[in-house]
Design a protein around this motif. Structure first.
Motif, PDB file in Angstrom:
ATOM      1  N   VAL A 150      85.991  95.898  43.248  1.00  8.18           N
ATOM      2  CA  VAL A 150      86.473  97.164  43.828  1.00  8.18           C
ATOM      3  C   VAL A 150      85.683  98.318  43.220  1.00  8.18           C
ATOM      4  N   LYS A 151      85.822  99.498  43.806  1.00  7.19           N
ATOM      5  CA  LYS A 151      85.133 100.689  43.297  1.00  7.19           C
ATOM      6  C   LYS A 151      85.672 101.008  41.897  1.00  7.19           C
ATOM      7  N   PRO A 152      84.852 101.642  41.064  1.00 10.08           N
ATOM      8  CA  PRO A 152      85.306 101.932  39.694  1.00 10.08           C
ATOM      9  C   PRO A 152      86.672 102.635  39.654  1.00 10.08           C
ATOM     10  N   ASN A 153      86.906 103.568  40.585  1.00 12.45           N
ATOM     11  CA  ASN A 153      88.188 104.303  40.571  1.00 12.45           C
ATOM     12  C   ASN A 153      89.381 103.427  40.924  1.00 12.45           C
ATOM     13  N   ASP A 154      89.118 102.285  41.544  1.00 12.98           N
ATOM     14  CA  ASP A 154      90.217 101.392  41.966  1.00 12.98           C
ATOM     15  C   ASP A 154      90.461 100.245  40.983  1.00 12.98           C
ATOM     16  N   ILE A 155      89.661 100.186  39.924  1.00 12.93           N
ATOM     17  CA  ILE A 155      89.765  99.050  38.990  1.00 12.93           C
ATOM     18  C   ILE A 155      91.176  98.941  38.399  1.00 12.93           C
ATOM     19  N   SER A 212      94.109 100.154  39.408  1.00 15.25           N
ATOM     20  CA  SER A 212      95.191  99.759  40.330  1.00 15.25           C
ATOM     21  C   SER A 212      94.984  98.321  40.824  1.00 15.25           C
ATOM     22  N   ALA A 213      93.721  97.890  40.959  1.00 15.20           N
ATOM     23  CA  ALA A 213      93.477  96.511  41.416  1.00 15.20           C
ATOM     24  C   ALA A 213      93.950  95.512  40.354  1.00 15.20           C
ATOM     25  N   ILE A 214      93.746  95.847  39.084  1.00 16.82           N
ATOM     26  CA  ILE A 214      94.207  94.942  38.019  1.00 16.82           C
ATOM     27  C   ILE A 214      95.736  94.983  37.941  1.00 16.82           C
ATOM     28  N   ASN A 215      96.287  96.204  37.887  1.00 18.13           N
ATOM     29  CA  ASN A 215      97.751  96.310  37.743  1.00 18.13           C
ATOM     30  C   ASN A 215      98.484  95.716  38.940  1.00 18.13           C
ATOM     31  N   LYS A 236      83.318  99.755  31.179  1.00 17.98           N
ATOM     32  CA  LYS A 236      82.909  98.917  30.034  1.00 17.98           C
ATOM     33  C   LYS A 236      83.776  97.671  29.885  1.00 17.98           C
ATOM     34  N   ILE A 237      83.219  96.676  29.185  1.00 21.78           N
ATOM     35  CA  ILE A 237      83.945  95.428  28.901  1.00 21.78           C
ATOM     36  C   ILE A 237      85.260  95.752  28.181  1.00 21.78           C
ATOM     37  N   LYS A 238      85.179  96.680  27.211  1.00 24.61           N
ATOM     38  CA  LYS A 238      86.367  97.053  26.418  1.00 24.61           C
ATOM     39  C   LYS A 238      87.485  97.585  27.328  1.00 24.61           C
ATOM     40  N   THR A 239      87.110  98.386  28.323  1.00 22.62           N
ATOM     41  CA  THR A 239      88.104  98.967  29.247  1.00 22.62           C
ATOM     42  C   THR A 239      88.792  97.865  30.046  1.00 22.62           C
ATOM     43  N   ILE A 240      87.999  96.911  30.539  1.00 24.07           N
ATOM     44  CA  ILE A 240      88.569  95.799  31.324  1.00 24.07           C
ATOM     45  C   ILE A 240      89.525  94.999  30.435  1.00 24.07           C
ATOM     46  N   LYS A 241      89.099  94.727  29.206  1.00 25.28           N
ATOM     47  CA  LYS A 241      89.941  93.937  28.290  1.00 25.28           C
ATOM     48  C   LYS A 241      91.268  94.640  28.042  1.00 25.28           C
ATOM     49  N   ASN A 242      91.201  95.969  27.848  1.00 21.62           N
ATOM     50  CA  ASN A 242      92.440  96.732  27.610  1.00 21.62           C
ATOM     51  C   ASN A 242      93.359  96.687  28.814  1.00 21.62           C
ATOM     52  N   LEU A 243      92.769  96.670  30.011  1.00 26.37           N
ATOM     53  CA  LEU A 243      93.603  96.687  31.225  1.00 26.37           C
ATOM     54  C   LEU A 243      94.243  95.326  31.494  1.00 26.37           C
TER      55      LEU A 243
END
Ligand code: NAP
Length: 263
Positions: free
Chosen positions: A67-72, A74-77, A97-104
């Protein structure tokens, strides 16, 4: 292996087509696509389509976030139940970043960050990817194989992602800009504009073919630039205006912008 993709736009489409056409991947894989389209009904004998957020009984080995960066977020949640420990999550979202994805995702999984480019749609992408330490060699090879199904792929460090994006992610647009510049040059009574554009595109593809089998581009270019000739007259003007510095500066600007956007 069970693979899920969240988001079904340009890049996801290219990945799915790439995976399906390189059969060796799909022979053992199961593909699920979580999309956001309320009207369209997708069908494919090799994929299962589900609405984003829909309950799913399966657990996945790999999840692609397309998904687009702005939708990451909401797509995960919206699909949080899909994320489990010991899974690989691959994000293609620019600047995230990888860190952001891991936190989400809040899971003990491996995360891969990849940057394909526009040419993925024609299976000619140049994709850079990096991963965290939780991604083992076998999984890495598998993911590399998936990206290879849509073109060339190189493993890079996460710190190099911004310059990779600046050179290869935005690269197709730089080439388009140069071609546009050539298209605005000269006109001929005998060749209409459409035909001229086609000839310029051929100029690009035939030159690329030649360069792919050429050892040293600089040597070849010098060889075809005769002293006092037409090519030299043009190249001299490029050099006087420091064309190479303009290109270098432009790419540095893009790198800086990518860095700002990923903060
Ligand atoms: N295109 C490129 O050349 C390129 C190159 C490098 C990297 N990327 C990266 O790849 C990612 C995807 O780009 P793209 O060009 O494929 O974008 P895209 O064509 O807009 O596809 C994204 C899709 O995600 C869907 N979506 C949004 N929120 C969702 C959710 N919560 N659940 C499921 N689906 C959801 C969107 O549907 P709706 O529109 O209906 O919401 C859309 O169909 C981006 O992060 C971009 O940075 C793209």
């Amino acid at each position: 292996m069970k693979i899920a993709l969240i988001g079904y736009g340009n890049i996801a489409n290219a990945l799915v087509n790439g995976m399906i056409s390189s059969e060796k991947i799909l022979l053992t894989d199961d593909l699920y696509i979580f999309h956001n389209n309320k009207e369209k009904i997708y069908q494919h004998d090799k994929c299962t389509f589900m609405r984003s957020g829909e309950k799913c009984a399966h657990s996945f080995d790999i999840i692609f976030l397309c998904v687009k960066p702005n939708d990451i977020e909401s797509a995960i949640n919206g699909n949080l139940e899909l994320f489990i420990d010991n899974q690989i999550v691959v994000s293609v979202a620019a600047g995230i970043k990888i860190k952001t994805i891991k936190n989400l995702i809040k899971r003990d999984s491996g995360v891969v960050r990849a940057m394909p480019n526009l040419c993925a749609v024609f299976n000619e992408s140049i994709t850079g990817f990096c991963s965290d330490n939780n991604v083992g060699d076998n999984k890495k090879k598998h993911i590399e194989g998936i990206f290879r199904s849509i073109g060339y792929v190189r493993e890079i460090k996460e710190e190099e992602m911004d310059s990779f994006t600046a050179l290869f992610g935005s690269g197709p647009a730089y080439i388009m800009y140069f071609i546009e510049s050539l298209m605005k040059c000269e006109s001929f009574d005998s060749i209409d504009e459409e035909d001229k554009s086609l000839l310029i595109l051929n100029l690009l593809s035939s030159t690329s073919k030649m360069l792919l089998v050429t050892e040293n581009i600089n040597d070849l270019r010098k060889k075809v630039t005769s002293k006092g000739g037409t090519t030299e007259a043009a190249i001299k003007l490029f050099e006087d205006k420091d064309f190479m510095k303009i290109v270098r500066d432009a790419i540095q600007k893009a790198t800086k912008r990518s860095l700002e956007m990923s903060k």
